[in-house]
Every structure is written in C-alpha cells, then in structure tokens.
Design an enzyme around this catalytic site. Structure first.
Site, PDB file in Angstrom:
ATOM      1  N   TYR A 142       0.847  -1.191   0.000  1.00  0.00           N
ATOM      2  CA  TYR A 142       0.000   0.000   0.000  1.00  0.00           C
ATOM      3  C   TYR A 142       0.882   1.241   0.000  1.00  0.00           C
ATOM      4  CZ  TYR A 142      -3.425   3.443   1.662  1.00  0.00           C
ATOM      5  OH  TYR A 142      -4.237   4.539   1.794  1.00  0.00           O
ATOM      6  N   ASP A 237       9.413   2.905  -0.460  1.00  0.00           N
ATOM      7  CA  ASP A 237       8.382   3.496   0.394  1.00  0.00           C
ATOM      8  C   ASP A 237       8.698   3.076   1.828  1.00  0.00           C
ATOM      9  OD1 ASP A 237       6.183   4.143   1.903  1.00  0.00           O
ATOM     10  OD2 ASP A 237       4.711   3.378   0.478  1.00  0.00           O
ATOM     11  N   LYS A 265       5.114   9.013   9.115  1.00  0.00           N
ATOM     12  CA  LYS A 265       4.936   8.462  10.449  1.00  0.00           C
ATOM     13  C   LYS A 265       5.945   8.990  11.466  1.00  0.00           C
ATOM     14  CE  LYS A 265       2.489   4.391   8.716  1.00  0.00           C
ATOM     15  NZ  LYS A 265       1.137   4.814   9.114  1.00  0.00           N
TER      16      LYS A 265
END
Length: 436
Positions: A142, A237, A265
């Site tokens: 994702y 990523d 994050k």
C-alpha cells in the site's frame, strides 16, 4: 449503551461508516471500535476509560511512546508562536538535516503532509526524470490512496476484500503494473514486455500492509540491479520502515541504496508529516528549480516540524540503545505470543523485522500477498476480540503490522503474553463450536 457505542452511533450520522480511516471501523474483527480519549507511554484509554496495552502505536509513529515529553514540550512551544505561517521556517531545515544525516541516499528532500503525498509526488518525479509512463508496484503493498497506486494495494483494501477502488479510471490504472512480491522473474518479464517504458519500481522494502512480509534473500539486490540496468528509478516506500526497523530504515538494514525514498509516520513524531527525497539530480527537477510541480499549504507545518525534530534528535542521540532495546522487546513479545498460540495447537506463522511484526493464522510461510491472503482472518478476528477483552489493543486486521516502542517494558510484554494465554481459550472455544 457505553460511551464508545454512543460516539460511534453519533459519528455514523455525519461520517461515512463512522470513521475517517476505513480499517478503524472494526468490520473485519467485529465489535464497536474504541474511541481513544487519551494515551501515555505504551497505553491508550478509550472513551469508557478502559486501558489497553497499545500495539498499534498510531500505526507506527509512536516509537518513543505516546505523549513523549520532549515532543509535547516542543509542540507547545511551537503552538504559542502560531500553528501555521504559509512560509518557510527554520525548523524545516532542522528536520531535513536530521533525515539526510540518518539516510545517506537522501541528498535532497521535500517535506509534505502525508505518506500519500510523498509517494504520489515521487512517482510524478520518476516519470519526469525518465520520460516514461509505466510503474511497477507489488501486490499487497500500500502506497497511499492516489489513483494509480490503489491497484492490488493491500492494507485496508485487502481487509475489505476490494481488488482496487471504484472511481479509478482504467486509463490511469493501465499504467500501473502490479506484480507478486518477492518474485524477481515477474519483474524481469515486465521489463522485457515493455522495453524503455517503465519509469520506476515502488515498493515497501519490508511490506507492512499485507501484514509484515520481509524481502527474501537477494530480492532487493536484484531490484536494484534491474533498475540500474534498465535506467528506471527505484523508490523505497519507507513510510512505515523509516526510523523503525533501523535508524536509517530498511535501506540501512539491507544495505541497498534506492534512488528515491518516501517517509512519514515517525518523522512527524505523531503529527501529520511526510517527505520524499533522494538523488539531487532527480530532486532538482522539482519546482522552483525544475518543471515538476508539487506544493502544499501545510507542508513543513511548524507543529509537525517541532514534534519531528524532537523525536529524531532523541533517536539519533540514543540510536544504539533504542534500536537494541526495541529489537529484543519485539522478539520477546512476537515469539512469546506465537508460542502460546502454537502450544494451544493452533497454526500461526510469525513474520518480524525489527519492531514490526504480524501473527498470521496460517499453516504456511507468508512471502507475498497470495500466501498472506490464505490466512484465517475469521480466527484472527476471534483472537483480536479476546485480546481486547484482556486489555491489549491490536490492529483490527489480519493484514496489518503491529508495532512497539521504548515504552513497552519487560513487564508490559509479560502482561501481553499472559493476555494471549487468556485469548487462546476463546480460540479453542470457537474451533470447538465450528467443529460441531
């Protein structure tokens, strides 16, 4: 009716599904989603003031625990100077330098407000740099909810059994090639079928959105070799793995240098923040230096910068102690709970890299999305509800990773393992009922 139920009913009247991020709806595990009112260290409290050991950690950022005092103080000091200026601030340079010092492959970076912004911008940059249209992503990875990246995207998409997303035109999805994770032959075949057409490969170097799935030996090295040979851009990523599996992310752990890296994050210390960066010759294509446009009103937001700088400074100063601690704590917790489940005669496969892991209710090794999808999601749902009853909050999906941080003490780990001993009773009961 308890307070959580009241809040959920109210939310459903004005918010689709009652949630602003779909997995929070708890549909795959059942029950009413808790509405978290506060958190401290390794614990969260819901609206009914019930305390849980937190193994979600805001989906990864809380590596130093909730309400980490230096981050709270930094946010407070920034807030009194105003929450946003719409102009450059000194703290943007502070955070950028902390990132580039930790991740040497990033020569220059651009700060944004989310991981989705980071990945979609990195893809745009790679296409401009190569003058090509196709990208390769991997099934179960994702990369945010930009149109071209929602093809076989794992995470919440997998949780709800959706192959992609309505509203994504075929003309856009056509340029995304979704291949099996950990399968180099499929990558070679894709390049052979479309010579000089593939702009980039984007992947989670440790997948975290089909559950935690590490790269097999030689996989990342092969991707690096192929992209160099084909003059394509390799994008890591590391929104999830950055500053988590190692101080320099998965690229430090595995010794691979990507062309571009996406972060999020942890770099925001729990506030909305993302970044993408890499080789200067690619990054210099961004406006105002080059023709690739990207912008955001809240990019480099001073509150997020303050929290991020406080977090990354602490990680840099104490890196050896911190990463050694969370590695051993994660191993003890992941293996301890897995042993409890296995002793009950229930099949479980545990995948872990550093302080992220997943317990798959599966009889076989999980190496890609196909094998992850064979996991018993219903059994995970029983386990999840039982752990909640025992005071442990897990991600509400079989296809997500779990996280811990420095606030998870040996005592908290032992309490979590004891909770698993209670939870397996529910697993046995559910199995017995199904056998009737």
């Amino acid at each position: 009716m308890n307070r959580n139920q009241q809040l959920f009913e109210r939310a459903q009247r004005s918010i689709p599904g009652g949630v602003n991020s779909p997995v929070r709806a708890f549909r795959s595990v059942g029950g009413t989603p808790p509405f978290i009112a506060r958190a401290q260290g390794a614990h969260v409290w819901d609206a009914d003031d019930r305390r849980y050991i937190d193994l979600v950690g805001s989906w990864g950022p809380m590596i130093l625990g909730h309400a980490f005092p230096p981050a709270v103080e930094a946010i407070q000091q920034a807030a009194v100077r105003s929450a946003s200026f719409g102009a450059s601030t000194p703290a943007e340079g502070d955070l950028a330098e902390l990132i580039t010092q930790a991740v040497p492959s990033i020569e220059k970076l651009r700060l944004v407000s989310s991981g989705t912004e980071a990945t979609m911008s990195a893809i745009r940059l790679a296409r401009a740099f190569t003058q090509r249209k196709y990208i390769i992503k991997f099934e179960g990875c994702y990369h945010g909810h930009a149109d071209g990246l929602l093809v076989k995207a794992g995470s919440g998409v997998a949780t709800f059994g959706i192959p992609g997303s309505a509203g994504v035109p075929e003309e856009i999805a056509h340029f995304t090639l979704a291949l099996p994770y950990n399968d180099i032959a499929a990558v070679e075949a894709a390049f052979a079928a479309r010579p000089n057409q593939i702009a980039a490969i984007i992947l989670e170097p440790v997948a975290g959105n089909m559950g935690c799935v590490p790269p097999e030996s030689g996989y990342l090295e092969a991707l690096r070799e192929i992209t160099r040979r084909e003059r394509s851009v390799l994008i890591f990523d590391e929104v999830m793995t950055g500053f988590r599996v190692a101080h320099g992310g998965a690229q430090q752990l595995y010794g691979i240098t990507p062309d571009l890296t996406c972060l999020g994050k942890i770099i925001g210390g729990g506030l909305p923040c993302g970044a993408f960066g890499g080789r200067a010759e690619i990054m210099n294509l961004l406006a105002p230096l080059g023709p690739v446009y990207q912008a955001g009103t809240l990019s480099g937001n001073p509150l997020a910068m303050a929290a991020g700088v406080a977090t990354l400074k602490h990680l840099a100063k104490n890196r050896d102690a911190i990463y050694g601690q969370i590695e051993s704590a994660s191993r003890a917790l992941a293996e301890g709970v897995a042993a409890v489940i296995a002793e009950a005669g229930i099949q479980v496969t545990t995948n872990r890299v550093g302080a992220m892991w997943t317990w798959f209710f599966n009889q076989k090794p999980v190496v890609d999305f196909v094998t992850a999808a064979t996991s018993d999601a219903a059994r995970f749902g029983v386990f999840h509800r039982a752990m909640m009853d025992a005071g442990v909050w897990l991600p509400p999906s079989q296809f997500e990773a779990m996280f811990l941080g420095t606030a998870h003490t040996p005592e908290i780990i032992e309490t979590t393992i004891d909770a698993a001993k209670q939870a397996v009773v529910s697993l046995r009961e559910a199995a017995a009922q199904a056998a009737r």
